[in-house]
Design a protein around this motif. Sequence first.
Motif, PDB file in Angstrom:
ATOM      1  N   MET A   1      44.299 -12.006 -57.115  1.00  0.00           N
ATOM      2  CA  MET A   1      43.444 -13.022 -56.587  1.00  0.00           C
ATOM      3  C   MET A   1      42.067 -12.462 -56.234  1.00  0.00           C
ATOM      4  SD  MET A   1      44.113 -15.817 -53.662  1.00  0.00           S
ATOM      5  CE  MET A   1      43.510 -15.209 -52.127  1.00  0.00           C
ATOM      6  N   TYR A   2      42.007 -11.292 -55.610  1.00  0.00           N
ATOM      7  CA  TYR A   2      40.722 -10.707 -55.256  1.00  0.00           C
ATOM      8  C   TYR A   2      39.915 -10.364 -56.502  1.00  0.00           C
ATOM      9  CZ  TYR A   2      42.413 -10.317 -50.485  1.00  0.00           C
ATOM     10  OH  TYR A   2      42.880 -10.605 -49.238  1.00  0.00           O
ATOM     11  N   ARG A   3      40.594  -9.857 -57.510  1.00  0.00           N
ATOM     12  CA  ARG A   3      39.907  -9.498 -58.753  1.00  0.00           C
ATOM     13  C   ARG A   3      39.276 -10.737 -59.398  1.00  0.00           C
ATOM     14  NH1 ARG A   3      39.826  -5.626 -62.919  1.00  0.00           N
ATOM     15  NH2 ARG A   3      39.763  -6.565 -64.968  1.00  0.00           N
ATOM     16  N   ILE A  77      16.457  -4.359 -51.128  1.00  0.00           N
ATOM     17  CA  ILE A  77      17.320  -3.215 -51.439  1.00  0.00           C
ATOM     18  C   ILE A  77      18.768  -3.468 -51.021  1.00  0.00           C
ATOM     19  CG2 ILE A  77      16.857  -1.948 -49.311  1.00  0.00           C
ATOM     20  CD1 ILE A  77      16.825   0.603 -51.200  1.00  0.00           C
ATOM     21  N   ASN A  78      18.985  -4.179 -49.934  1.00  0.00           N
ATOM     22  CA  ASN A  78      20.370  -4.419 -49.530  1.00  0.00           C
ATOM     23  C   ASN A  78      21.113  -5.305 -50.535  1.00  0.00           C
ATOM     24  OD1 ASN A  78      18.548  -6.405 -48.474  1.00  0.00           O
ATOM     25  ND2 ASN A  78      20.182  -7.210 -47.183  1.00  0.00           N
ATOM     26  N   TRP A  79      20.402  -6.186 -51.235  1.00  0.00           N
ATOM     27  CA  TRP A  79      21.050  -6.983 -52.270  1.00  0.00           C
ATOM     28  C   TRP A  79      21.353  -6.124 -53.492  1.00  0.00           C
ATOM     29  CZ3 TRP A  79      16.841 -11.252 -51.880  1.00  0.00           C
ATOM     30  CH2 TRP A  79      16.976 -11.913 -50.675  1.00  0.00           C
ATOM     31  N   GLN A  80      20.445  -5.210 -53.824  1.00  0.00           N
ATOM     32  CA  GLN A  80      20.661  -4.339 -54.979  1.00  0.00           C
ATOM     33  C   GLN A  80      21.893  -3.468 -54.752  1.00  0.00           C
ATOM     34  OE1 GLN A  80      18.523  -5.458 -57.241  1.00  0.00           O
ATOM     35  NE2 GLN A  80      17.522  -6.447 -55.531  1.00  0.00           N
ATOM     36  N   ALA A  81      22.002  -2.929 -53.556  1.00  0.00           N
ATOM     37  CA  ALA A  81      23.139  -2.062 -53.234  1.00  0.00           C
ATOM     38  C   ALA A  81      24.455  -2.827 -53.332  1.00  0.00           C
ATOM     39  CB  ALA A  81      22.963  -1.475 -51.838  1.00  0.00           C
ATOM     40  N   SER A  82      24.459  -4.054 -52.865  1.00  0.00           N
ATOM     41  CA  SER A  82      25.680  -4.864 -52.931  1.00  0.00           C
ATOM     42  C   SER A  82      26.087  -5.160 -54.366  1.00  0.00           C
ATOM     43  CB  SER A  82      25.467  -6.186 -52.182  1.00  0.00           C
ATOM     44  OG  SER A  82      25.167  -5.939 -50.843  1.00  0.00           O
ATOM     45  N   LEU A  83      25.105  -5.417 -55.218  1.00  0.00           N
ATOM     46  CA  LEU A  83      25.400  -5.675 -56.633  1.00  0.00           C
ATOM     47  C   LEU A  83      25.990  -4.435 -57.289  1.00  0.00           C
ATOM     48  CD1 LEU A  83      25.334  -7.434 -59.173  1.00  0.00           C
ATOM     49  CD2 LEU A  83      22.961  -6.674 -59.507  1.00  0.00           C
ATOM     50  N   VAL A  84      25.396  -3.284 -57.050  1.00  0.00           N
ATOM     51  CA  VAL A  84      25.908  -2.036 -57.631  1.00  0.00           C
ATOM     52  C   VAL A  84      27.327  -1.776 -57.139  1.00  0.00           C
ATOM     53  CG1 VAL A  84      25.610   0.471 -57.677  1.00  0.00           C
ATOM     54  CG2 VAL A  84      23.634  -1.024 -58.007  1.00  0.00           C
ATOM     55  N   TYR A  85      27.557  -1.964 -55.866  1.00  0.00           N
ATOM     56  CA  TYR A  85      28.887  -1.757 -55.299  1.00  0.00           C
ATOM     57  C   TYR A  85      29.910  -2.697 -55.940  1.00  0.00           C
ATOM     58  CZ  TYR A  85      32.617  -1.270 -51.878  1.00  0.00           C
ATOM     59  OH  TYR A  85      33.828  -1.041 -51.284  1.00  0.00           O
ATOM     60  N   ALA A  86      29.546  -3.959 -56.103  1.00  0.00           N
ATOM     61  CA  ALA A  86      30.470  -4.929 -56.695  1.00  0.00           C
ATOM     62  C   ALA A  86      30.784  -4.559 -58.141  1.00  0.00           C
ATOM     63  CB  ALA A  86      29.865  -6.334 -56.639  1.00  0.00           C
ATOM     64  N   LEU A  87      29.776  -4.145 -58.887  1.00  0.00           N
ATOM     65  CA  LEU A  87      30.002  -3.790 -60.289  1.00  0.00           C
ATOM     66  C   LEU A  87      30.813  -2.495 -60.426  1.00  0.00           C
ATOM     67  CD1 LEU A  87      26.514  -4.694 -61.784  1.00  0.00           C
ATOM     68  CD2 LEU A  87      28.650  -5.988 -61.979  1.00  0.00           C
ATOM     69  N   MET A  88      30.597  -1.556 -59.528  1.00  0.00           N
ATOM     70  CA  MET A  88      31.332  -0.290 -59.596  1.00  0.00           C
ATOM     71  C   MET A  88      32.827  -0.483 -59.362  1.00  0.00           C
ATOM     72  SD  MET A  88      29.425   2.061 -60.598  1.00  0.00           S
ATOM     73  CE  MET A  88      30.547   3.401 -60.311  1.00  0.00           C
ATOM     74  N   GLY A  89      33.204  -1.564 -58.711  1.00  0.00           N
ATOM     75  CA  GLY A  89      34.623  -1.826 -58.485  1.00  0.00           C
ATOM     76  C   GLY A  89      35.383  -2.080 -59.781  1.00  0.00           C
ATOM     77  N   PHE A  90      34.662  -2.333 -60.868  1.00  0.00           N
ATOM     78  CA  PHE A  90      35.302  -2.604 -62.152  1.00  0.00           C
ATOM     79  C   PHE A  90      35.210  -1.427 -63.116  1.00  0.00           C
ATOM     80  CE2 PHE A  90      34.459  -6.725 -60.317  1.00  0.00           C
ATOM     81  CZ  PHE A  90      35.719  -7.312 -60.438  1.00  0.00           C
ATOM     82  N   VAL A  91      34.710  -0.302 -62.637  1.00  0.00           N
ATOM     83  CA  VAL A  91      34.594   0.898 -63.474  1.00  0.00           C
ATOM     84  C   VAL A  91      35.782   1.813 -63.159  1.00  0.00           C
ATOM     85  CG1 VAL A  91      33.218   2.943 -63.965  1.00  0.00           C
ATOM     86  CG2 VAL A  91      32.083   0.758 -63.533  1.00  0.00           C
ATOM     87  N   ASP A  92      36.469   2.220 -64.190  1.00  0.00           N
ATOM     88  CA  ASP A  92      37.606   3.141 -63.974  1.00  0.00           C
ATOM     89  C   ASP A  92      37.135   4.558 -63.805  1.00  0.00           C
ATOM     90  OD1 ASP A  92      39.567   1.224 -64.069  1.00  0.00           O
ATOM     91  OD2 ASP A  92      39.753   1.345 -66.250  1.00  0.00           O
TER      92      ASP A  92
END
Length: 92
Positions: A1-3, A77-92
Amino acid sequence: MYRETSLGIINHIFGDNYYNRSFVTGLGINPPMHPHDRRSGADGVEAPWPGYLVGGGHTATDWIDDQESYSHNEIAINWQASLVYALMGFVD
């Protein structure tokens, strides 16, 4: 569900939304061309610097792609960091 929820949010950011456009410069469907950013606006290149997540709009339907409107098209910058963090969650 979170994914699935996370993927839905990322899809929204990159163009699956009311506007049918991305909120990230240079990426996704019909990305913004005029972020509220002096570096992009003053570099003499038509396209903005890629990878900026723009934010704004006071309701779901009032966002505009206008460089002069910091309240509708700002980068932070705080929005950029959040986007990078969210995308990194899908990198193995």
